[in-house]
Design a protein around this motif. Structure first.
Motif, mmCIF file in Angstrom:
data_model
loop_
_atom_site.group_PDB
_atom_site.id
_atom_site.type_symbol
_atom_site.label_atom_id
_atom_site.label_comp_id
_atom_site.label_asym_id
_atom_site.label_seq_id
_atom_site.Cartn_x
_atom_site.Cartn_y
_atom_site.Cartn_z
ATOM 1 N N LYS A 38 -18.909 27.709 -33.311
ATOM 2 C CA LYS A 38 -19.674 27.011 -32.202
ATOM 3 C C LYS A 38 -18.889 26.120 -31.620
ATOM 4 C CE LYS A 38 -23.837 28.674 -34.085
ATOM 5 N NZ LYS A 38 -25.279 28.520 -34.250
ATOM 6 N N THR A 52 -18.627 29.280 -39.036
ATOM 7 C CA THR A 52 -19.661 28.536 -38.061
ATOM 8 C C THR A 52 -19.488 27.254 -37.064
ATOM 9 O OG1 THR A 52 -21.256 29.203 -39.853
ATOM 10 C CG2 THR A 52 -22.053 28.551 -38.060
ATOM 11 N N LEU A 102 -22.092 33.596 -38.508
ATOM 12 C CA LEU A 102 -21.537 33.214 -37.134
ATOM 13 C C LEU A 102 -22.908 32.569 -36.211
ATOM 14 C CD1 LEU A 102 -19.529 36.423 -36.440
ATOM 15 C CD2 LEU A 102 -18.653 34.080 -36.223
ATOM 16 N N THR A 103 -24.023 33.004 -36.703
ATOM 17 C CA THR A 103 -25.201 32.631 -35.699
ATOM 18 C C THR A 103 -26.023 31.492 -36.488
ATOM 19 O OG1 THR A 103 -26.303 34.385 -36.653
ATOM 20 C CG2 THR A 103 -25.223 34.694 -34.605
ATOM 21 N N THR A 111 -23.518 31.473 -30.051
ATOM 22 C CA THR A 111 -23.563 32.948 -30.627
ATOM 23 C C THR A 111 -24.851 33.393 -30.712
ATOM 24 O OG1 THR A 111 -23.647 31.794 -32.811
ATOM 25 C CG2 THR A 111 -21.398 32.539 -31.964
ATOM 26 N N CYS A 121 -18.215 28.787 -28.530
ATOM 27 C CA CYS A 121 -18.972 29.705 -28.040
ATOM 28 C C CYS A 121 -20.391 29.345 -28.438
ATOM 29 C CB CYS A 121 -18.642 31.191 -28.591
ATOM 30 S SG CYS A 121 -17.269 31.863 -27.781
ATOM 31 N N TYR A 177 -27.265 36.465 -32.374
ATOM 32 C CA TYR A 177 -27.338 37.576 -33.536
ATOM 33 C C TYR A 177 -28.272 38.500 -32.625
ATOM 34 C CZ TYR A 177 -28.962 40.203 -37.534
ATOM 35 O OH TYR A 177 -29.313 41.528 -38.457
ATOM 36 N N VAL A 212 -22.997 40.783 -32.945
ATOM 37 C CA VAL A 212 -23.320 39.400 -32.346
ATOM 38 C C VAL A 212 -22.556 39.386 -31.060
ATOM 39 C CG1 VAL A 212 -22.339 37.087 -32.974
ATOM 40 C CG2 VAL A 212 -23.150 38.673 -34.632
ATOM 41 N N ARG A 213 -23.233 38.577 -30.097
ATOM 42 C CA ARG A 213 -22.721 38.148 -28.638
ATOM 43 C C ARG A 213 -22.036 36.872 -28.828
ATOM 44 N NH1 ARG A 213 -27.165 38.290 -24.649
ATOM 45 N NH2 ARG A 213 -26.985 35.984 -24.648
ATOM 46 N N PHE A 214 -21.102 36.611 -28.070
ATOM 47 C CA PHE A 214 -20.317 35.344 -27.838
ATOM 48 C C PHE A 214 -20.102 34.879 -26.491
ATOM 49 C CE2 PHE A 214 -19.113 37.573 -31.689
ATOM 50 C CZ PHE A 214 -18.859 36.522 -32.727
#
Length: 261
Positions: free
Chosen positions: A160, A156, A143-144, A165, A163, A167, A187-189
């Motif tokens: 992306k 990914t 994701l990051t 992203t 958002c 870690y 993980v923050r979005f």
């Protein structure tokens, strides 16, 4: 609904692993930056490890989505003011949140559905202010990931486009009951501005799936039947070699290519 008073046994079929470390729970909730004016949705609250900290915030509206009836009943007993939605999060009408104003979403996502849920939520919830999810560590790396990194994949490229992203931190198996076999991570979005979102999501999804199903091949080989003069011009304009592999493209390049291929 009547339910057992003894300890809840985690159901393997639902991918249940319950968090038991209050410090980690607080860190996860703090990452969401919840406030008293917020509308917060928690996915898979389980035994309420995160819910407990969210309830303390006194948010304007706190809703949890739980498909296990026994757990849902326990949550209702413990927090009568909580809105408990008994549903499978994969079938939850995420687009309906666009009619209810800004929202924040949080959850310790079951490993077996985490990626699919995130794919849906980031693309369907236009009113999202922030999301914080705990997922399998390997998924957090995907994701990051940055373009050119081995972990950069279809998930990914899709996420992306909606958002940014970040870690945040790793979570060891020891803080769960039962213990999973792998590490987790949070993980923050943070959503991109609405005018920066893809207009033609279906085409973007189609291109991403097409390219990453054959990710070891060169992009020009995968798109051989679609190499129109426009697509050839796209390679030149973007400074992308036709022999490049899919994971080297930026999220924005996936978007522009999806409109012409």
């Amino acid at each position: 609904m009547a339910h057992q008073d003894g300890p809840h046994r985690a159901k393997k079929s639902l991918g249940q692993n319950f968090l038991t470390d209050p410090n980690i729970c607080r860190k996860i909730v703090d990452a969401l930056a919840p406030g008293s004016e917020d509308y917060i949705i928690e996915i898979g609250p389980g035994q309420g490890a995160l819910t407990e900290h969210l309830a303390e915030v006194g948010a304007r509206r706190l809703q949890v989505v739980e498909m296990d009836d026994d757990l849902a009943a326990r949550l209702e007993d413990r927090w009568p003011e909580l809105e408990v939605v008994r549903a499978d999060a994969l079938k939850f009408p995420w687009t309906a949140l666009n009619d209810t104003g800004p929202c924040k979403i949080i959850g310790n996502l079951p490993y077996n559905v985490g990626s699919k849920l995130i794919w849906d939520i980031v693309s369907q919830v236009e009113t999202l202010e922030r999301a914080v999810f705990m997922v399998q560590h390997e998924v957090a790396l995907r994701l990051t990931a940055e373009p050119g990194n081995k972990a950069f994949g279809g998930l990914t490229a899709w996420v992306k486009n909606f958002c940014d992203t970040k870690y945040l931190f790793k979570v060891p198996p020891t803080v769960f009951r039962p213990r999973p076999k792998v590490d987790s991570a949070v993980v923050r979005f943070d959503p991109l501005p609405l005018d920066g979102r893809p207009d033609e999501q279906d085409r973007l999804a189609e291109l991403i799936k097409l390219l990453f199903q054959q990710r070891r091949k060169q992009i020009s080989t995968i798109l051989k039947k679609r190499m129109t003069p426009q697509v050839e011009q796209w390679f030149r304009d973007e400074g992308v070699s036709p022999s490049a592999r899919p994971e080297t493209l930026t999220p924005a390049q996936f978007r522009t290519l999806s409109l012409i291929y």
